[in-house]
Write a protein that holds these residues in place. Sequence first.
Motif, PDB file in Angstrom:
ATOM      1  N   GLY A  73       0.840  -1.197   0.000  1.00 12.19           N
ATOM      2  CA  GLY A  73       0.000   0.000   0.000  1.00 12.19           C
ATOM      3  C   GLY A  73       0.871   1.241   0.000  1.00 12.19           C
ATOM      4  O   GLY A  73       2.051   1.195   0.376  1.00 12.19           O
ATOM      5  N   GLY A  74       0.290   2.339  -0.407  1.00 12.07           N
ATOM      6  CA  GLY A  74       1.043   3.583  -0.441  1.00 12.07           C
ATOM      7  C   GLY A  74       1.343   4.104   0.958  1.00 12.07           C
ATOM      8  O   GLY A  74       0.815   3.618   1.970  1.00 12.07           O
TER       9      GLY A  74
ATOM     10  N   SER B 194      -1.235   4.509   4.111  1.00 10.62           N
ATOM     11  CA  SER B 194      -2.406   3.641   3.912  1.00 10.62           C
ATOM     12  C   SER B 194      -2.728   2.817   5.154  1.00 10.62           C
ATOM     13  O   SER B 194      -3.624   1.976   5.138  1.00 10.62           O
ATOM     14  CB  SER B 194      -2.170   2.710   2.714  1.00 10.62           C
ATOM     15  OG  SER B 194      -1.015   1.914   2.905  1.00 10.62           O
TER      16      SER B 194
ATOM     17  N   ASP C 136      -5.427   0.878   0.951  1.00  9.32           N
ATOM     18  CA  ASP C 136      -5.466   2.256   0.469  1.00  9.32           C
ATOM     19  C   ASP C 136      -6.439   3.041   1.350  1.00  9.32           C
ATOM     20  O   ASP C 136      -7.591   2.614   1.546  1.00  9.32           O
ATOM     21  CB  ASP C 136      -5.927   2.307  -0.993  1.00  9.32           C
ATOM     22  CG  ASP C 136      -5.891   3.723  -1.553  1.00  9.32           C
ATOM     23  OD1 ASP C 136      -4.870   4.416  -1.338  1.00  9.32           O
ATOM     24  OD2 ASP C 136      -6.876   4.129  -2.183  1.00  9.32           O
TER      25      ASP C 136
ATOM     26  N   THR D  48      -8.451  -2.953  -0.064  1.00  6.36           N
ATOM     27  CA  THR D  48      -9.111  -2.825  -1.375  1.00  6.36           C
ATOM     28  C   THR D  48      -9.139  -4.140  -2.145  1.00  6.36           C
ATOM     29  O   THR D  48     -10.087  -4.410  -2.883  1.00  6.36           O
ATOM     30  CB  THR D  48      -8.413  -1.756  -2.234  1.00  6.36           C
ATOM     31  OG1 THR D  48      -7.043  -2.118  -2.423  1.00  6.36           O
ATOM     32  CG2 THR D  48      -8.476  -0.390  -1.540  1.00  6.36           C
TER      33      THR D  48
ATOM     34  N   SER E 102      -6.478  -5.969  -9.545  1.00  8.23           N
ATOM     35  CA  SER E 102      -6.189  -4.791  -8.715  1.00  8.23           C
ATOM     36  C   SER E 102      -5.406  -3.746  -9.507  1.00  8.23           C
ATOM     37  O   SER E 102      -4.242  -3.947  -9.856  1.00  8.23           O
ATOM     38  CB  SER E 102      -5.401  -5.180  -7.464  1.00  8.23           C
ATOM     39  OG  SER E 102      -5.026  -4.023  -6.728  1.00  8.23           O
ATOM     40  N   GLU E 103      -6.039  -2.640  -9.741  1.00  8.28           N
ATOM     41  CA  GLU E 103      -5.392  -1.566 -10.491  1.00  8.28           C
ATOM     42  C   GLU E 103      -4.226  -0.972  -9.693  1.00  8.28           C
ATOM     43  O   GLU E 103      -3.172  -0.667 -10.261  1.00  8.28           O
ATOM     44  CB  GLU E 103      -6.410  -0.484 -10.828  1.00  8.28           C
ATOM     45  CG  GLU E 103      -5.840   0.636 -11.695  1.00  8.28           C
ATOM     46  CD  GLU E 103      -6.881   1.689 -12.049  1.00  8.28           C
ATOM     47  OE1 GLU E 103      -6.486   2.772 -12.521  1.00  8.28           O
ATOM     48  OE2 GLU E 103      -8.089   1.424 -11.847  1.00  8.28           O
ATOM     49  N   ILE E 104      -4.428  -0.797  -8.373  1.00  5.27           N
ATOM     50  CA  ILE E 104      -3.376  -0.229  -7.521  1.00  5.27           C
ATOM     51  C   ILE E 104      -2.138  -1.122  -7.542  1.00  5.27           C
ATOM     52  O   ILE E 104      -1.007  -0.649  -7.726  1.00  5.27           O
ATOM     53  CB  ILE E 104      -3.879  -0.059  -6.066  1.00  5.27           C
ATOM     54  CG1 ILE E 104      -5.006   0.973  -6.015  1.00  5.27           C
ATOM     55  CG2 ILE E 104      -2.729   0.351  -5.136  1.00  5.27           C
ATOM     56  CD1 ILE E 104      -5.652   1.094  -4.633  1.00  5.27           C
ATOM     57  N   TYR E 105      -2.346  -2.435  -7.359  1.00 11.25           N
ATOM     58  CA  TYR E 105      -1.238  -3.382  -7.327  1.00 11.25           C
ATOM     59  C   TYR E 105      -0.503  -3.379  -8.665  1.00 11.25           C
ATOM     60  O   TYR E 105       0.731  -3.378  -8.721  1.00 11.25           O
ATOM     61  CB  TYR E 105      -1.768  -4.775  -7.012  1.00 11.25           C
ATOM     62  CG  TYR E 105      -0.698  -5.821  -6.795  1.00 11.25           C
ATOM     63  CD1 TYR E 105      -0.094  -5.977  -5.552  1.00 11.25           C
ATOM     64  CD2 TYR E 105      -0.289  -6.643  -7.834  1.00 11.25           C
ATOM     65  CE1 TYR E 105       0.886  -6.937  -5.350  1.00 11.25           C
ATOM     66  CE2 TYR E 105       0.689  -7.606  -7.644  1.00 11.25           C
ATOM     67  CZ  TYR E 105       1.274  -7.742  -6.397  1.00 11.25           C
ATOM     68  OH  TYR E 105       2.249  -8.686  -6.194  1.00 11.25           O
TER      69      TYR E 105
ATOM     70  N   GLU F 269      -0.334  -1.006 -10.900  1.00  8.38           N
ATOM     71  CA  GLU F 269       0.398   0.246 -11.091  1.00  8.38           C
ATOM     72  C   GLU F 269       1.721   0.227 -10.331  1.00  8.38           C
ATOM     73  O   GLU F 269       2.764   0.666 -10.841  1.00  8.38           O
ATOM     74  CB  GLU F 269      -0.450   1.431 -10.635  1.00  8.38           C
ATOM     75  CG  GLU F 269      -1.578   1.792 -11.590  1.00  8.38           C
ATOM     76  CD  GLU F 269      -2.418   2.947 -11.069  1.00  8.38           C
ATOM     77  OE1 GLU F 269      -2.144   3.408  -9.941  1.00  8.38           O
ATOM     78  OE2 GLU F 269      -3.332   3.385 -11.790  1.00  8.38           O
TER      79      GLU F 269
END
Length: 575
Positions: free
Chosen positions: A367-368, A371, A542, A547, A559-562, A564
């Motif tokens: 996570g960023g 988060s 997040d 998420t 997962s778009e976040i993962y 990216e």
Amino acid sequence: MYKTILSHIGKYKKQAILSPLTIVGEVAMEVLIPAVMALIIDNGIKKGDIGYVAKMGGLMVLMSIFSLCFGALAARFSAVAAMGFAKNLRSALFHKVQDFSFSNVDKFSTASLTTRLTTDVTNIQNAFMMFVRMAFRSPIMLICATCMAIRQNAKLSLVFLFAIPVLGGSVLFIISKAHPRFEKMLRQYDSMNGKIQENLIGIRVVKAFAREEHEKKRFEENTTAVRLAQVSAEKLVIMGMPIMQLVMYMSIAAILYFGGHMAVDGDIATGELSSFIMYVGQILMSLMMLSMLFIMFVVSRASLQRVYEVLQEEPSIKDAENAEVSAEDGSVVFDNVSFSYYDDMKNLALEKINLRIASGETIGIIGGTGSSKTSLVQLIPRLYDATDGRVIVGGHDVKEYSLETLRDQVAMVLQKNVLFSGTIKDNLRWGDENATDEEIIEACKSACAHDFIMGFPNGYDTDLGQGGVNVSGGQKQRLCIARALLKKPKIIILDDSTSAVDTATDSSIRKAFREKLADTTTIIIAQRISSVMDADRIIVMDGGRITDIGTHDELMQKSEIYREVYDSQQKGADE
């Protein structure tokens, strides 16, 4: 407040009682000496009776010796009682701080707790030592000397009616104005100690950025703020002594004037006037000491309140009463968990977390920044308590465990790696104080630390220095991992604890974990996806929420976040 503070006198109560008792003997001798001197002048010197002078002179010498002995004993007893009291108070404060949760420490700050354990306790110690002596000596001396002075000449005693109101008024003025200034001064001490601590811990960063002059300037500003606050507080207190001396000397001058006229008129004998002047000195000195005692009380009152705040602070996390449960396995369940650092449901760091981790499973968390990855895992060993919902470890709510039992089952390598003064072996035995040399070496091999340790001249007996300054960041991380492995826990949490090691070492550590900790639940927080991609499941966080959960391949699909994060890291690696 005072009852709580004074309860820490403990075994030094005997000396605290003996000090005022010996003071009674000292005062009795000092009060009788002027009376004997009057007899020597009026009955011996005036009449030319040398034998009487010698006999009463010998008595005066003997009384002086007794007064000296009683005074010395009183000083010793008060010093022993005060230092013992300070020792007990510091121990009580330190033990209390050890029971604090993270949130309790956050409330006070490390610098403030340091000031309270040092400066504030020293202020209380000095006030206590003065109290056990002056709080008994001054009133007894005042009463006895006043009675003797009135017995000598009641008319001259009326001078005291002038001295007492002036002294009392000045003390009340100082007390009312000085207390808030001393509180401000101690807050400035907290700030200065915080800056010193911060600078010394980060001295290598200061030098690396050539910021010595900047730090010197900041330190000068802090010390100037402390000096100004101290001057503001102390200038009121130091007014007390000149006022007291002025009143004292004016009173003596008045007595000499009126007493001289009375002696000339034959209304008072020369010896009686001499002894009366000595009694006046004793009375005024007692009044001065009482005034100083009140002022010292004001100085120490701010420190008393600050120490009392720590002693009365209730740890936000407490052991369950008669807790006998132990973890059945390494499973972890988050049941609708929400968490706020401020116990405010409108300001949540974690929100509605529902998660089940099987015993022996390896979980990665990605996570960023911000988060709340660390916040999540800190709830497992109860470094903080969930604001809402339940955290279940090994089949039991974490609140059902004793803290020692729970934390023995959970080993956590914190984001900030901390080592202590001592040898490498001493630090590693924090994991298990009874660990054999073979177990220590095995743990270090699993953490890829054995080779660099053996590269030191003294091997495992190498002294690390304060905070582990003699090892690099990556070496420090590996030592902390080895220390956690020695606990042989059911759950091990690595909070971004391989960020300072190279990818090859990171891979070796993860391989050792898979082979030797197959039955241990492993939770890995990482910034590098390569550190968690072979985990059984990976959690994507997040904004304080989960998420997505899945394997590396599953998350790459959904997962778009993962995705990216993976693409950005892969691109950086390719470049």
